[in-house]
Motif scaffolding. Sequence first.
Motif, PDB file in Angstrom:
ATOM      1  N   THR A 152     -10.734   0.857  -4.328  1.00 18.52           N
ATOM      2  CA  THR A 152     -11.519   1.134  -3.113  1.00 18.52           C
ATOM      3  C   THR A 152     -12.959   1.481  -3.460  1.00 18.52           C
ATOM      4  O   THR A 152     -13.259   2.627  -3.832  1.00 18.52           O
ATOM      5  CB  THR A 152     -10.897   2.303  -2.314  1.00 18.52           C
ATOM      6  OG1 THR A 152      -9.521   2.024  -2.052  1.00 18.52           O
ATOM      7  CG2 THR A 152     -11.637   2.508  -1.005  1.00 18.52           C
ATOM      8  N   VAL A 201     -10.835   6.272   4.341  1.00 20.67           N
ATOM      9  CA  VAL A 201     -11.349   4.955   3.969  1.00 20.67           C
ATOM     10  C   VAL A 201     -11.761   4.159   5.203  1.00 20.67           C
ATOM     11  O   VAL A 201     -12.832   3.538   5.240  1.00 20.67           O
ATOM     12  CB  VAL A 201     -10.302   4.179   3.147  1.00 20.67           C
ATOM     13  CG1 VAL A 201     -10.746   2.732   2.938  1.00 20.67           C
ATOM     14  CG2 VAL A 201     -10.072   4.854   1.794  1.00 20.67           C
ATOM     15  N   LEU A 202     -10.918   4.167   6.229  1.00 22.64           N
ATOM     16  CA  LEU A 202     -11.231   3.405   7.442  1.00 22.64           C
ATOM     17  C   LEU A 202     -12.479   3.949   8.132  1.00 22.64           C
ATOM     18  O   LEU A 202     -13.278   3.180   8.683  1.00 22.64           O
ATOM     19  CB  LEU A 202     -10.038   3.431   8.393  1.00 22.64           C
ATOM     20  CG  LEU A 202      -8.819   2.620   7.924  1.00 22.64           C
ATOM     21  CD1 LEU A 202      -7.650   2.805   8.883  1.00 22.64           C
ATOM     22  CD2 LEU A 202      -9.157   1.145   7.779  1.00 22.64           C
ATOM     23  N   ARG A 203     -12.669   5.256   8.129  1.00 24.32           N
ATOM     24  CA  ARG A 203     -13.892   5.831   8.708  1.00 24.32           C
ATOM     25  C   ARG A 203     -15.120   5.341   7.956  1.00 24.32           C
ATOM     26  O   ARG A 203     -16.144   4.985   8.558  1.00 24.32           O
ATOM     27  CB  ARG A 203     -13.836   7.356   8.674  1.00 24.32           C
ATOM     28  CG  ARG A 203     -12.932   7.976   9.710  1.00 24.32           C
ATOM     29  CD  ARG A 203     -13.175   9.468   9.810  1.00 24.32           C
ATOM     30  NE  ARG A 203     -12.266  10.084  10.758  1.00 24.32           N
ATOM     31  CZ  ARG A 203     -12.589  11.093  11.557  1.00 24.32           C
ATOM     32  NH1 ARG A 203     -13.812  11.593  11.530  1.00 24.32           N
ATOM     33  NH2 ARG A 203     -11.702  11.620  12.384  1.00 24.32           N
ATOM     34  N   HIS A 221     -12.069  -1.662   2.294  1.00 25.96           N
ATOM     35  CA  HIS A 221     -10.640  -1.345   2.247  1.00 25.96           C
ATOM     36  C   HIS A 221     -10.013  -2.000   1.023  1.00 25.96           C
ATOM     37  O   HIS A 221     -10.334  -3.147   0.683  1.00 25.96           O
ATOM     38  CB  HIS A 221      -9.939  -1.816   3.526  1.00 25.96           C
ATOM     39  CG  HIS A 221      -8.559  -1.263   3.664  1.00 25.96           C
ATOM     40  ND1 HIS A 221      -7.454  -1.873   3.092  1.00 25.96           N
ATOM     41  CD2 HIS A 221      -8.113  -0.138   4.280  1.00 25.96           C
ATOM     42  CE1 HIS A 221      -6.379  -1.146   3.371  1.00 25.96           C
ATOM     43  NE2 HIS A 221      -6.746  -0.097   4.081  1.00 25.96           N
ATOM     44  N   GLU A 262     -15.342   2.661   6.045  1.00 29.18           N
ATOM     45  CA  GLU A 262     -15.473   1.204   6.191  1.00 29.18           C
ATOM     46  C   GLU A 262     -16.118   0.845   7.520  1.00 29.18           C
ATOM     47  O   GLU A 262     -16.937  -0.089   7.593  1.00 29.18           O
ATOM     48  CB  GLU A 262     -14.095   0.547   6.075  1.00 29.18           C
ATOM     49  CG  GLU A 262     -14.185  -0.982   6.083  1.00 29.18           C
ATOM     50  CD  GLU A 262     -12.832  -1.651   5.992  1.00 29.18           C
ATOM     51  OE1 GLU A 262     -12.697  -2.616   5.211  1.00 29.18           O
ATOM     52  OE2 GLU A 262     -11.924  -1.232   6.724  1.00 29.18           O
ATOM     53  N   ALA A 263     -15.767   1.575   8.586  1.00 34.06           N
ATOM     54  CA  ALA A 263     -16.343   1.303   9.905  1.00 34.06           C
ATOM     55  C   ALA A 263     -17.858   1.476   9.903  1.00 34.06           C
ATOM     56  O   ALA A 263     -18.563   0.889  10.737  1.00 34.06           O
ATOM     57  CB  ALA A 263     -15.707   2.210  10.948  1.00 34.06           C
ATOM     58  N   GLN A 284       0.845  -1.184   0.000  1.00 37.49           N
ATOM     59  CA  GLN A 284       0.000   0.000   0.000  1.00 37.49           C
ATOM     60  C   GLN A 284       0.882   1.235   0.000  1.00 37.49           C
ATOM     61  O   GLN A 284       1.700   1.441   0.890  1.00 37.49           O
ATOM     62  CB  GLN A 284      -0.930   0.022   1.209  1.00 37.49           C
ATOM     63  CG  GLN A 284      -1.921   1.175   1.132  1.00 37.49           C
ATOM     64  CD  GLN A 284      -2.982   1.147   2.212  1.00 37.49           C
ATOM     65  OE1 GLN A 284      -3.044   0.201   2.995  1.00 37.49           O
ATOM     66  NE2 GLN A 284      -3.828   2.163   2.253  1.00 37.49           N
ATOM     67  N   GLU A 292      -6.059   6.929   3.834  1.00 38.80           N
ATOM     68  CA  GLU A 292      -6.322   5.727   4.624  1.00 38.80           C
ATOM     69  C   GLU A 292      -7.306   6.022   5.752  1.00 38.80           C
ATOM     70  O   GLU A 292      -8.218   5.229   6.025  1.00 38.80           O
ATOM     71  CB  GLU A 292      -5.003   5.199   5.190  1.00 38.80           C
ATOM     72  CG  GLU A 292      -5.141   4.016   6.135  1.00 38.80           C
ATOM     73  CD  GLU A 292      -5.348   2.682   5.439  1.00 38.80           C
ATOM     74  OE1 GLU A 292      -5.246   1.650   6.112  1.00 38.80           O
ATOM     75  OE2 GLU A 292      -5.622   2.670   4.222  1.00 38.80           O
ATOM     76  N   GLU A 293      -7.142   7.144   6.408  1.00 34.93           N
ATOM     77  CA  GLU A 293      -8.047   7.504   7.508  1.00 34.93           C
ATOM     78  C   GLU A 293      -9.479   7.657   7.011  1.00 34.93           C
ATOM     79  O   GLU A 293     -10.435   7.185   7.651  1.00 34.93           O
ATOM     80  CB  GLU A 293      -7.569   8.793   8.165  1.00 34.93           C
ATOM     81  CG  GLU A 293      -8.417   9.220   9.349  1.00 34.93           C
ATOM     82  CD  GLU A 293      -7.928  10.499   9.997  1.00 34.93           C
ATOM     83  OE1 GLU A 293      -8.738  11.142  10.700  1.00 34.93           O
ATOM     84  OE2 GLU A 293      -6.752  10.867   9.803  1.00 34.93           O
ATOM     85  N   ARG A 352      -1.346   6.320   1.836  1.00 32.94           N
ATOM     86  CA  ARG A 352      -1.838   6.087   3.193  1.00 32.94           C
ATOM     87  C   ARG A 352      -2.290   7.427   3.781  1.00 32.94           C
ATOM     88  O   ARG A 352      -3.033   8.146   3.159  1.00 32.94           O
ATOM     89  CB  ARG A 352      -0.734   5.425   4.027  1.00 32.94           C
ATOM     90  CG  ARG A 352      -0.196   4.126   3.380  1.00 32.94           C
ATOM     91  CD  ARG A 352       0.917   3.500   4.186  1.00 32.94           C
ATOM     92  NE  ARG A 352       1.560   2.395   3.463  1.00 32.94           N
ATOM     93  CZ  ARG A 352       2.585   1.692   3.924  1.00 32.94           C
ATOM     94  NH1 ARG A 352       3.117   1.967   5.110  1.00 32.94           N
ATOM     95  NH2 ARG A 352       3.106   0.701   3.200  1.00 32.94           N
TER      96      ARG A 352
END
Length: 462
Positions: free
Chosen positions: A117, A84-86, A95, A88-89, A74, A81-82, A77
């Motif tokens: 993504t 995407v993770l928000r 991801h 995804e949660a 990857q 990345e932050e 980031r």
Amino acid sequence: MSQAVPLHVDAPVRAKVDVAVVGSGPSGLSAAISAARRGARTILIERYGYVGGNLTAGLVGPCMTSYSLDGTTQLIRGVFEELVLRMEARGQAIHPSKVPANSPYCGYITYGHDKVTPFEPEAVKMAGLEMLREAGVEILFHSTVIAPRTDGDRVNGLFITSKSGIEAIDATVVVDCSADADVVAGAGAQTVYGREEDGLAQPMTLFFRVAGVDDAKVDAYVSEAQEIRPFASIVEDARQKGEYTIPRKGIGLYKTMRPGVWRINTTRVLGVSGVDVADLTTAEIEGRKQVHELMEFLRGRVPGFADAMLLDTAATIGVRESRRIVGEYTLTLDDLETGRHFDDVIGTCGYPVDIHSPTDAGGRLEDDPTANVYEMPYRMLVPRDLDGVLVAGRCVSATHEALAAIRVMPPSFAMGQAVGTAAALAVATGVQPRAIDVDTLQDQLLEDHAYLGPERVPQTVG
């Protein structure tokens, strides 16, 4: 932005800030968050009533790969990345590590499409806004930049217009994430347009989404047909019979996270300019005309789409290429092919050269093989002849071919994080953006979870 607007207008000053960011697409969103997190008083100016640019208004998706070309590392980031993770949660993104090449989410494409993504546009609007507000960014929606404020060869703010009238913004550093180098061009600095030999740019596309698709039938057909471009044989048969007039050889379609809902990336408007209002108007009209032709084609000929219905079209035509700045360095195809190392690297990328032909139905994806990982230098974000400004997104200093690789959304996030961090550093140290200490910039990017290559590890900033 009209350059007929005078550069010196009697307008009230709405705000005095350290950093003013123009546009909230992937690069602008990332830049504003990064600048504010680094302690700069930051304002973000956005023409729509929400953030995201092509992520939202353009309905463009999925985000192309944020990984190396072979899909093992990857590369993008940090802020990307932050976000995407928000999402995804909340169940509104997947991801990229979980999305293999040749899957429905990447349009059944293998080369350069490993680890894309998928995401929901509405999730970007909310998660992006949360990140901005948590960072302390001042946001001005429904506001358009009409001209930069200048003092000789330095930009020191902006003139904007909104329902409140024409106002001024004083800024120590302006970050131009307008996608069309509006600030740089408006200040009279040199820009280029399109490919070098004839000035033609890649065509525009209006994304749209359809619902009611039989996902299993689409999968079954693609698996059996084994075409390089999905549905290319159906398209060619329809073209021969005069039933398909769009200058595109296949159907670009991407499964979303919602059953039966797909994004369609297939309209193509040739010969129009992203910095000419008449051309943009023509493109919007032609794009929507093509959408309805495509809906008839999809329902009548494409397996799985017999009961499909048009869900929505993008709020704006998608522009792949327009003006680019002339920077302190111009990124080239050779840089990408050789994986050239830059001492001022601010991000790495692995997406291939993806050129949609400016003149016909063709394109180039595998014709110009790049290195597995290539680097983006800070100098390509710095206008050569203009101070007080940094640039990120598709209007950076790159050749036609190099831009075709870095114009997509994950590298735009990386460039945005770099210029936001650099702008805050310039303010903090009292120097022009071109004169910042690049080692310090790189250390700060690493502290904020960017990736600059395997040889770079976080250092303590004294």
